[in-house]
Design a protein around this motif. Sequence first.
Motif, PDB file in Angstrom:
ATOM      1  N   TYR A 170       0.838  -1.200   0.000  1.00 30.66           N
ATOM      2  CA  TYR A 170       0.000   0.000   0.000  1.00 30.66           C
ATOM      3  C   TYR A 170       0.875   1.252   0.000  1.00 30.66           C
ATOM      4  N   ASP A 171       1.876   1.240   0.851  1.00 30.21           N
ATOM      5  CA  ASP A 171       2.779   2.389   0.927  1.00 30.21           C
ATOM      6  C   ASP A 171       3.490   2.618  -0.397  1.00 30.21           C
ATOM      7  N   LEU A 172       3.858   1.523  -1.020  1.00 26.87           N
ATOM      8  CA  LEU A 172       4.559   1.609  -2.298  1.00 26.87           C
ATOM      9  C   LEU A 172       3.667   2.251  -3.352  1.00 26.87           C
ATOM     10  N   ALA A 173       2.420   1.813  -3.406  1.00 21.11           N
ATOM     11  CA  ALA A 173       1.466   2.406  -4.352  1.00 21.11           C
ATOM     12  C   ALA A 173       1.306   3.901  -4.059  1.00 21.11           C
ATOM     13  N   ALA A 178       1.084   4.029 -13.509  1.00 28.09           N
ATOM     14  CA  ALA A 178       0.894   2.581 -13.648  1.00 28.09           C
ATOM     15  C   ALA A 178       1.242   1.847 -12.353  1.00 28.09           C
ATOM     16  N   PHE A 179       2.104   2.437 -11.564  1.00 26.55           N
ATOM     17  CA  PHE A 179       2.538   1.826 -10.309  1.00 26.55           C
ATOM     18  C   PHE A 179       1.736   2.342  -9.114  1.00 26.55           C
ATOM     19  N   SER A 180       0.768   3.179  -9.364  1.00 25.66           N
ATOM     20  CA  SER A 180       0.167   3.931  -8.259  1.00 25.66           C
ATOM     21  C   SER A 180      -1.104   3.307  -7.688  1.00 25.66           C
ATOM     22  N   LYS A 218       0.350  -5.033  -6.502  1.00 22.31           N
ATOM     23  CA  LYS A 218       0.350  -6.434  -6.081  1.00 22.31           C
ATOM     24  C   LYS A 218       0.644  -7.348  -7.263  1.00 22.31           C
ATOM     25  N   LEU A 219       0.060  -7.031  -8.393  1.00 21.01           N
ATOM     26  CA  LEU A 219       0.300  -7.828  -9.596  1.00 21.01           C
ATOM     27  C   LEU A 219       1.773  -7.789  -9.973  1.00 21.01           C
ATOM     28  N   LEU A 220       2.307  -6.592 -10.046  1.00 21.69           N
ATOM     29  CA  LEU A 220       3.700  -6.438 -10.462  1.00 21.69           C
ATOM     30  C   LEU A 220       4.634  -7.103  -9.458  1.00 21.69           C
ATOM     31  N   TYR A 221       4.316  -6.896  -8.198  1.00 27.41           N
ATOM     32  CA  TYR A 221       5.185  -7.469  -7.171  1.00 27.41           C
ATOM     33  C   TYR A 221       5.176  -8.991  -7.221  1.00 27.41           C
ATOM     34  N   ALA A 222       4.009  -9.547  -7.470  1.00 20.88           N
ATOM     35  CA  ALA A 222       3.909 -11.004  -7.589  1.00 20.88           C
ATOM     36  C   ALA A 222       4.742 -11.495  -8.769  1.00 20.88           C
ATOM     37  N   LEU A 223       4.740 -10.721  -9.819  1.00 17.11           N
ATOM     38  CA  LEU A 223       5.462 -11.128 -11.031  1.00 17.11           C
ATOM     39  C   LEU A 223       6.974 -10.944 -10.913  1.00 17.11           C
ATOM     40  N   MET A 224       7.397 -10.232  -9.883  1.00  9.24           N
ATOM     41  CA  MET A 224       8.846 -10.070  -9.677  1.00  9.24           C
ATOM     42  C   MET A 224       9.505 -11.414  -9.396  1.00  9.24           C
ATOM     43  N   GLU A 225       8.749 -12.308  -8.807  1.00  9.50           N
ATOM     44  CA  GLU A 225       9.332 -13.608  -8.454  1.00  9.50           C
ATOM     45  C   GLU A 225       9.203 -14.636  -9.569  1.00  9.50           C
ATOM     46  N   GLY A 226       8.562 -14.225 -10.648  1.00  9.63           N
ATOM     47  CA  GLY A 226       8.438 -15.144 -11.774  1.00  9.63           C
ATOM     48  C   GLY A 226       7.082 -15.054 -12.433  1.00  9.63           C
ATOM     49  N   GLU A 227       6.965 -15.641 -13.586  1.00  8.00           N
ATOM     50  CA  GLU A 227       5.722 -15.559 -14.351  1.00  8.00           C
ATOM     51  C   GLU A 227       4.603 -16.330 -13.671  1.00  8.00           C
ATOM     52  N   LEU A 228       3.372 -15.873 -13.939  1.00  9.33           N
ATOM     53  CA  LEU A 228       2.195 -16.478 -13.322  1.00  9.33           C
ATOM     54  C   LEU A 228       0.995 -16.396 -14.258  1.00  9.33           C
ATOM     55  N   CYS A 229       0.108 -17.368 -14.130  1.00  9.25           N
ATOM     56  CA  CYS A 229      -1.126 -17.310 -14.909  1.00  9.25           C
ATOM     57  C   CYS A 229      -2.133 -16.421 -14.180  1.00  9.25           C
ATOM     58  N   VAL A 230      -3.209 -16.075 -14.842  1.00  9.81           N
ATOM     59  CA  VAL A 230      -4.199 -15.154 -14.292  1.00  9.81           C
ATOM     60  C   VAL A 230      -4.802 -15.675 -12.989  1.00  9.81           C
ATOM     61  N   GLU A 276      -5.457 -15.061  -7.117  1.00 11.77           N
ATOM     62  CA  GLU A 276      -5.300 -15.548  -5.756  1.00 11.77           C
ATOM     63  C   GLU A 276      -4.337 -14.662  -4.955  1.00 11.77           C
ATOM     64  N   LYS A 277      -3.218 -14.314  -5.570  1.00 11.69           N
ATOM     65  CA  LYS A 277      -2.205 -13.501  -4.875  1.00 11.69           C
ATOM     66  C   LYS A 277      -2.706 -12.114  -4.518  1.00 11.69           C
ATOM     67  N   THR A 278      -3.540 -11.526  -5.388  1.00 11.05           N
ATOM     68  CA  THR A 278      -3.972 -10.157  -5.145  1.00 11.05           C
ATOM     69  C   THR A 278      -5.219 -10.083  -4.281  1.00 11.05           C
TER      70      THR A 278
END
Lengths: 102, 102
Positions: free
Chosen positions: A16-19, B24-26, B32-44, B49-51
């Motif tokens: 949240y803080d990051l956003a 786009a980051f705000s 959450k989407l971007l952060y999840a993808l930092m660790e690797g690719e993911l399906c929708v 689930e992650k978000t």
Amino acid sequence: MPKKKDKSIITEEDLYDLADLFKAFSDTTRIKLLYALMEGELCVADLVEKTGATQSAVSHQLRGLKQMDLIRCRKEGKQVIYFLADDHVHTILQMGMDHVKE
Amino acid sequence: MPKKKDKSIITEEDLYDLADLFKAFSDTTRIKLLYALMEGELCVADLVEKTGATQSAVSHQLRGLKQMDLIRCRKEGKQVIYFLADDHVHTILQMGMDHVKE
DNA sequence: TGAACATATGAATATCTGTTCATATTTGCA
DNA sequence: TGCAAATATGAACAGATATTCATATGTTCA
């Protein structure tokens, strides 16, 4: 001994803080303000001129940036001089601009 | 010989682009989407689930991020696998998080 | 081919955000 | 003290944006 947070653990609140941090950079007027301040401190009137926004709009946006501690200010007579809070702000802006300029 | 832009000159349009980039980051869902993808690719479905957002909301946001070319995707059977477009995105996120974690 | 699954899309809505306009506050100075 | 300059503030409005709901598209497999 002061308590230290574990920086390796990313909480939901961190996201949240990051956003919120990026949100501060996500408006044209604010970007213009920050970008102008990259070259040095400026009073409100100068910022109004540099951004082309109204005095009121600039003042409102300065308040937001100040609340986020991205900028700080000091009074000098009738004027209020604003400046970037720290190098981090400078770096983030520079990095974003690098990306935009590919 | 391809025309090259002068990277040292910052135009007003650059500042607009910069604000758009940070925009786009705000948002929390996008972060959450971007952060999840930092660790690797993911399906929708995994991203949903992650978000914790709905499938529809996730799909809408993925579209926005893709249009900004911050993420890309490939199809794999019924699934669509998303991943960060490049290291730049990774770096910007990391830098922002460093600032948040002070 | 048809059913089930995964994802995408469009319209509608509610919320958030930035600007404007009017006015308040603070400071310097005659 | 009174006036002018510099900045801040509050309320109201308009435009942008994220979510939801319903549904469409595309894919696999029996």
